[in-house]
Motif scaffolding. Structure first.
Motif, PDB file in Angstrom:
ATOM      1  N   UNK A 140       0.880  -1.180  -0.055  1.00 28.83           N
ATOM      2  CA  UNK A 140      -0.107   0.134  -0.112  1.00 28.83           C
ATOM      3  C   UNK A 140       0.999   1.216   0.022  1.00 28.83           C
ATOM      4  N   UNK A 141       0.654   2.262  -0.872  1.00 32.87           N
ATOM      5  CA  UNK A 141       1.573   3.498  -0.912  1.00 32.87           C
ATOM      6  C   UNK A 141       1.191   4.318   0.252  1.00 32.87           C
ATOM      7  N   UNK A 142       2.214   4.725   1.136  1.00 35.50           N
ATOM      8  CA  UNK A 142       1.939   5.523   2.190  1.00 35.50           C
ATOM      9  C   UNK A 142       2.395   6.966   1.927  1.00 35.50           C
ATOM     10  N   UNK A 143       3.289   7.221   1.122  1.00 32.65           N
ATOM     11  CA  UNK A 143       3.601   8.442   0.827  1.00 32.65           C
ATOM     12  C   UNK A 143       4.120   8.638  -0.740  1.00 32.65           C
ATOM     13  N   UNK A 144       3.815   9.551  -1.369  1.00 28.41           N
ATOM     14  CA  UNK A 144       4.134   9.715  -2.908  1.00 28.41           C
ATOM     15  C   UNK A 144       4.587  10.788  -3.147  1.00 28.41           C
ATOM     16  N   UNK A 145       5.747  11.029  -3.655  1.00 28.28           N
ATOM     17  CA  UNK A 145       6.442  12.322  -3.967  1.00 28.28           C
ATOM     18  C   UNK A 145       6.969  12.226  -5.570  1.00 28.28           C
ATOM     19  N   UNK A 146       7.490  12.892  -6.012  1.00 26.32           N
ATOM     20  CA  UNK A 146       8.213  12.949  -7.449  1.00 26.32           C
ATOM     21  C   UNK A 146       9.320  12.262  -7.402  1.00 26.32           C
ATOM     22  N   UNK A 174       0.953   6.738  -8.432  1.00 25.26           N
ATOM     23  CA  UNK A 174      -0.264   6.144  -8.123  1.00 25.26           C
ATOM     24  C   UNK A 174      -0.534   7.258  -6.820  1.00 25.26           C
ATOM     25  N   UNK A 175      -1.870   7.119  -6.342  1.00 23.84           N
ATOM     26  CA  UNK A 175      -2.203   8.017  -5.312  1.00 23.84           C
ATOM     27  C   UNK A 175      -1.840   7.181  -3.961  1.00 23.84           C
ATOM     28  N   UNK A 176      -1.982   7.948  -2.934  1.00 20.11           N
ATOM     29  CA  UNK A 176      -1.345   7.304  -1.372  1.00 20.11           C
ATOM     30  C   UNK A 176      -2.671   6.493  -0.943  1.00 20.11           C
ATOM     31  N   UNK A 177      -2.427   5.612  -0.437  1.00 20.24           N
ATOM     32  CA  UNK A 177      -3.166   4.482   0.034  1.00 20.24           C
ATOM     33  C   UNK A 177      -3.678   3.626  -1.047  1.00 20.24           C
ATOM     34  N   UNK A 178      -3.186   3.545  -2.027  1.00 21.42           N
ATOM     35  CA  UNK A 178      -3.851   2.645  -3.190  1.00 21.42           C
ATOM     36  C   UNK A 178      -2.876   1.471  -3.083  1.00 21.42           C
ATOM     37  N   UNK A 179      -3.645   0.116  -3.222  1.00 26.80           N
ATOM     38  CA  UNK A 179      -3.196  -1.040  -3.134  1.00 26.80           C
ATOM     39  C   UNK A 179      -2.329  -1.233  -4.481  1.00 26.80           C
ATOM     40  N   UNK A 180      -1.009  -1.733  -4.385  1.00 21.98           N
ATOM     41  CA  UNK A 180      -0.160  -1.961  -5.354  1.00 21.98           C
ATOM     42  C   UNK A 180       0.443  -3.433  -5.265  1.00 21.98           C
ATOM     43  N   UNK A 181       1.333  -3.748  -6.023  1.00 20.90           N
ATOM     44  CA  UNK A 181       2.281  -4.942  -5.970  1.00 20.90           C
ATOM     45  C   UNK A 181       3.769  -4.472  -6.157  1.00 20.90           C
ATOM     46  N   UNK A 182       4.563  -4.868  -5.230  1.00 16.46           N
ATOM     47  CA  UNK A 182       5.855  -4.473  -5.400  1.00 16.46           C
ATOM     48  C   UNK A 182       6.605  -5.771  -6.259  1.00 16.46           C
TER      49      UNK A 182
END
Length: 383
Positions: free
Chosen positions: A250-256, A278-286
């Motif tokens: 899950x994305x906690x923080x997103x910067x450039x 992606x936006x913060x809190x979005x479910x992703x796969x690493x």
């Protein structure tokens, strides 16, 4: 400094669909291939890649859509009217004809004179490194030599496009590797557009300038081999191209210039040195390729290592080595990762190059280790 001019498109598939009764073998595929490319159609059995190639060759007719070569619609043209030639998986070399007569056969059917046929056949034999083999019969040749004869017979007609249907699948591993280099050099020398079908990822990555990954009749991604491997568009592509470790997050923080990812399956946080889009809190796969993961010794009382370019406390997890496979140039480690309470332990695959004769002795079975990766080593997938 000016950019080199883009090469013209030679092949276009426009909204191509092919149905066999209720089965959709190719589903609305649009694709452009440029002149001089070595292009690979890649995917598992039944994905539609061979059907697409056969439609380009004229052996199948699309249910709908258009196929163009050099801007001309050839969708309904018979195979012998198309500027293509094909090398089949089983060579299809005529057993009753000599090597030279095999190569000359297509020219003879076109009415080319005997002297020119011989000259062009000898030139083709030279290109595939079979000088002096013209009078031999196919049963006097090895599998690799017969495949070279099939290549020579295809290129002697000087087609605009050469089609290759699993061209190396019938050969042993060592010969396949040898012929990869030869085919790549041959295509570069001739400048002919090659379109190859294969299910072998290594073959596609080694030979192609671009690859199209297909699944269930659809295009999943079209990219260079490096981009397919390093920047797969989906989990399916990542899993099909090479070996990959996938962890839900899950994305906690997103910067450039960075991103922070929570990995609840591992109980840790990951740091990336780039944004994910992606936006913060979005479910992703690493996604982690095994060769981008490191092993570190783990001693009692010592904390986790800090990886260069990665903030302390990120991208490191405890693990135990379950299995080791020594493959000569590299060793493959199967590692059980420590899991948070209430979760099943995950496994990760790690590949270490054996740079010296004693590298394989660094780690052993059942050893407790730290597993880590650098900030640039992981890739985020949204699907």
């Amino acid at each position: 400094m000016t950019q080199p001019a883009a090469k013209p498109v030679i092949i276009e598939f426009r909204n191509i669909t092919k149905r066999f009764g209720p089965v959709v073998a190719v589903d609305n595929v649009s694709l452009a291939i440029t002149e001089g490319e070595f292009f690979a159609l890649l995917g598992p059995s039944g994905c539609g890649k061979t059907t697409l190639l056969r439609m380009l060759a004229g052996f199948e007719t699309p249910t709908s859509g258009q196929i163009l070569i050099d801007g001309k619609d050839i969708t309904r043209e018979p195979p012998n009217k198309r500027p293509v030639n094909m090398v089949f998986q089983n060579y299809a070399v005529f057993p009753h004809l000599s090597v030279r007569h095999n190569i000359e056969y297509g020219l003879k059917m076109e009415g080319v004179g005997a002297d020119e046929r011989r000259d062009r056949a000898e030139a083709a034999l030279s290109l595939v490194q079979l000088e002096g083999y013209g009078e031999r019969m196919p049963d006097q040749l090895s599998g690799g030599q017969r495949q070279r004869v099939a290549l020579a017979r295809a290129i002697v007609k000087r087609p605009r496009v050469l089609l290759l249907d699993e061209p190396l699948s019938a050969l042993d591993a060592k010969l396949r590797e040898e012929l990869r280099f030869e085919m790549s050099a041959l295509q570069d020398k001739l400048g002919i557009t090659f379109v190859m079908v294969t299910h072998d990822q290594d073959e596609a990555l080694a030979l192609a300038s671009r690859c199209a990954v297909m699944h269930k009749g659809s295009l999943m991604q079209v990219a260079t081999p490096a981009d397919l491997y390093e920047f797969p568009a989906t989990r399916l592509v990542a899993d099909f191209i090479g070996s990959v470790n996938l962890f839900e997050g899950r994305v906690l923080a997103e910067e450039a210039d960075h991103a922070e990812i929570e990995l609840p399956e591992l109980g840790i946080k990951a740091w990336l040195d780039h944004g994910t889009g992606s936006s913060e809190t979005l479910q992703i796969w690493l996604a982690l390729r095994p060769e981008k993961v490191e092993l570190h010794k783990r001693s009692n009382g010592e904390g986790p290592p800090t990886l260069e370019g990665t903030p302390a406390g990120y991208n490191v997890v405890k693990g135990t080595i379950l299995d080791i496979a020594y493959l000569g140039s590299e060793s493959v480690f199967d590692i059980r990762l420590e899991a948070p309470e209430g979760r099943e332990p995950k496994r990760i695959r790690v590949i270490r190059p054996n740079l010296t004769r004693w590298d394989q002795e660094d780690f052993t079975w059942d050893e407790n280790v730290w597993v880590g990766w650098h900030a640039e080593g992981a890739h985020v997938l949204l699907a």
